[in-house]
Design a protein around this motif. Structure first.
Motif, short mmCIF file in Angstrom:
data_model
loop_
_atom_site.label_atom_id
_atom_site.label_comp_id
_atom_site.label_asym_id
_atom_site.label_seq_id
_atom_site.Cartn_x
_atom_site.Cartn_y
_atom_site.Cartn_z
N CYS A 67 10.45 28.13 93.31
CA CYS A 67 11.55 28.53 92.43
C CYS A 67 12.24 29.77 93.01
N GLY A 68 13.54 29.82 92.81
CA GLY A 68 14.31 30.96 93.27
C GLY A 68 15.79 30.66 93.19
N ALA A 69 16.60 31.66 93.42
CA ALA A 69 18.05 31.49 93.33
C ALA A 69 18.55 30.58 94.44
N ASN A 70 19.73 30.02 94.26
CA ASN A 70 20.35 29.19 95.29
C ASN A 70 20.46 29.97 96.59
N GLY A 71 20.11 29.31 97.70
CA GLY A 71 20.24 29.95 99.00
C GLY A 71 19.07 30.82 99.41
N CYS A 72 17.99 30.83 98.61
CA CYS A 72 16.86 31.71 98.93
C CYS A 72 15.95 31.10 99.99
N GLY A 73 16.12 29.81 100.31
CA GLY A 73 15.32 29.19 101.36
C GLY A 73 14.33 28.15 100.89
N LYS A 74 14.39 27.74 99.63
CA LYS A 74 13.42 26.78 99.10
C LYS A 74 13.45 25.45 99.86
N SER A 75 14.63 24.87 99.97
CA SER A 75 14.75 23.57 100.64
C SER A 75 14.44 23.69 102.13
N THR A 76 14.83 24.80 102.73
CA THR A 76 14.52 25.01 104.15
C THR A 76 13.02 25.10 104.35
N LEU A 77 12.33 25.77 103.45
CA LEU A 77 10.87 25.86 103.54
C LEU A 77 10.25 24.48 103.42
N LEU A 78 10.72 23.69 102.47
CA LEU A 78 10.18 22.35 102.28
C LEU A 78 10.38 21.51 103.54
#
Length: 282
Positions: free
Chosen positions: A43-54
Motif C-alpha cells: 500500500c502507498g500513494a500513486n507512484g511510490c513503486g508498488k507495481s515496480t516492486l511487484l
C-alpha cells in the motif's frame, strides 16, 4: 550481535534493491521479507513503486542493484519453466485474445509443465477442471472470456494462475474497476484459496480497510522505500499512515468486529468557511 536471517524461510526476499527507469530511481535500496503462506498487501500513494516492486519480484523488471530471492533461490538460478511453476503474476491490465473460452484461458496455465507441442495430458485436464471449480467458473468454462463480467473475468485469470500450480501469486490491483460486490467477492475468494492451499499472496491494494480486512500483513511504501511492515493492527496507526500518504488519519474500530479501520481526519479550511459565510451574509 545481530541475529542471522535465514533467507530460505521467506517466500520472497529483496535485499538493497534499487530499480529505475532511465534517470529516475523508483526503488531505493529497498529491503523486504515475505513469509510463505501469508497474504501481504503493498500500500502507498500513486507512484511510490508498488507495481515496480511487484514486477521486479516477478523477474519482469531489471534491477540496477541488489538481489531478489524467490523460495530461497536468486532469480538467476531459475530456468523459465521452473520459475513459472513457483511464481505467477497477474498484471493490472490483461489482454485477452479474441474468441478465447474460459477453459482455453485457464489451459494457458499448464504451459509451464511441457508446452503446447505435447498436448494436454489427463493430469493437465484434471488440474484445469480443479482450477475452474475452485474459482467458481465450472459452469462458464465454455463461455467467451470477453463476454464475462469484470468480476468473472478476474476469476478466470485467477483460475489460470491456479492451473499453473505456483505457490506464490502476485496481483497488481486485482479489484481495480470492479464494483464493491465484486471487489469483496475476489478478495474473499483469494483469501479462501490462501487458507485452503497455503498460497503465498502479495497484492497491491489502494483501499487500506480492505487491505487490513483481508491481509495478514501490510507493507507501507513511500518514494521507493518501505515505511513500515506488520500486522494490520500495527500498521493502521495515524502516524504511520500520515507518514505514508501525507494525510492526517483517524483510527476507529469496526462496529461489528472491532477490527481496525482508518478514515481521513476532517480538516477545516478556514478560508473556505469564511468565504461561505460571506456569501450567506450577502
Amino acid at each position: 550481535m545481530s541475529a542471522v536471517v535465514n533467507r530460505s524461510t521467506f517466500a520472497l526476499a529483496a535485499r538493497a534493491l534499487s530499480v529505475g527507469y532511465r534517470d529516475r530511481l523508483v526503488l531505493d535500496s529497498l529491503d523486504l521479507n515475505i513469509r510463505a503462506g501469508r497474504v501481504s498487501a503493498l500500500c502507498g500513494a500513486n507512484g511510490c513503486g508498488k507495481s515496480t516492486l511487484l514486477r521486479t519480484l516477478a523477474g519482469l523488471q531489471a534491477m540496477r542493484s541488489g538481489e531478489v530471492r524467490v523460495a530461497g533461490k536468486s532469480l538467476a538460478e531459475y530456468r523459465r519453466r521452473e520459475f513459472a511453476r513457483t511464481l505467477t503474476m497477474l498484471a493490472q491490465f490483461n489482454q485477452i485474445p479474441a474468441g478465447l473460452s474460459v477453459r482455453q484461458l485457464v489451459e494457458y496455465g499448464r504451459y509451464a509443465y511441457g508446452g503446447w507441442l505435447r498436448g494436454m495430458s489427463a493430469n493437465d485436464r484434471a488440474t484445469v477442471d480443479d482450477a475452474l471449480a475452485a474459482s467458481g467458473l465450472a459452469a462458464l468454462a465454455g463461455h467467451d472470456v470477453a463476454a464475462l463480467s469484470g468480476g468473472e473475468r478476474q476469476r478466470a485469470w485467477i483460475a489460470m494462475a491456479l492451473a499453473q500450480q505456483a505457490s506464490i501469486i502476485l496481483l497488481d490491483e486485482p479489484t481495480t474497476y470492479l464494483d464493491i460486490h465484486h471487489q469483496i467477492d475476489i478478495l474473499t475468494e483469494l483469501r479462501r484459496l490462501n487458507r485452503e492451499r497455503g498460497l503465498t499472496i502479495v497484492w497491491v491494494l489502494h483501499d487500506l480497510n480492505q487491505a487490513a480486512a483481508y491481509s495478514d500483513e501490510i507493507v507501507l511504501m513511500r518514494a521507493g522505500r518501505i515505511v513500515a511492515q506488520g500486522s494490520p493492527d500495527a500498521i493502521i496507526e495515524p502516524s504511520l499512515l500520515e507518514a505514508t500518504f501525507g494525510v492526517p488519519m483517524l483510527r476507529i474500530a469496526h462496529p461489528q468486529t472491532g477490527a481496525p479501520l482508518c478514515v481521513p481526519a476532517h480538516r477545516v479550511d478556514q478560508r473556505g468557511e469564511q468565504a461561505a459565510a460571506a456569501g450567506l451574509a450577502a
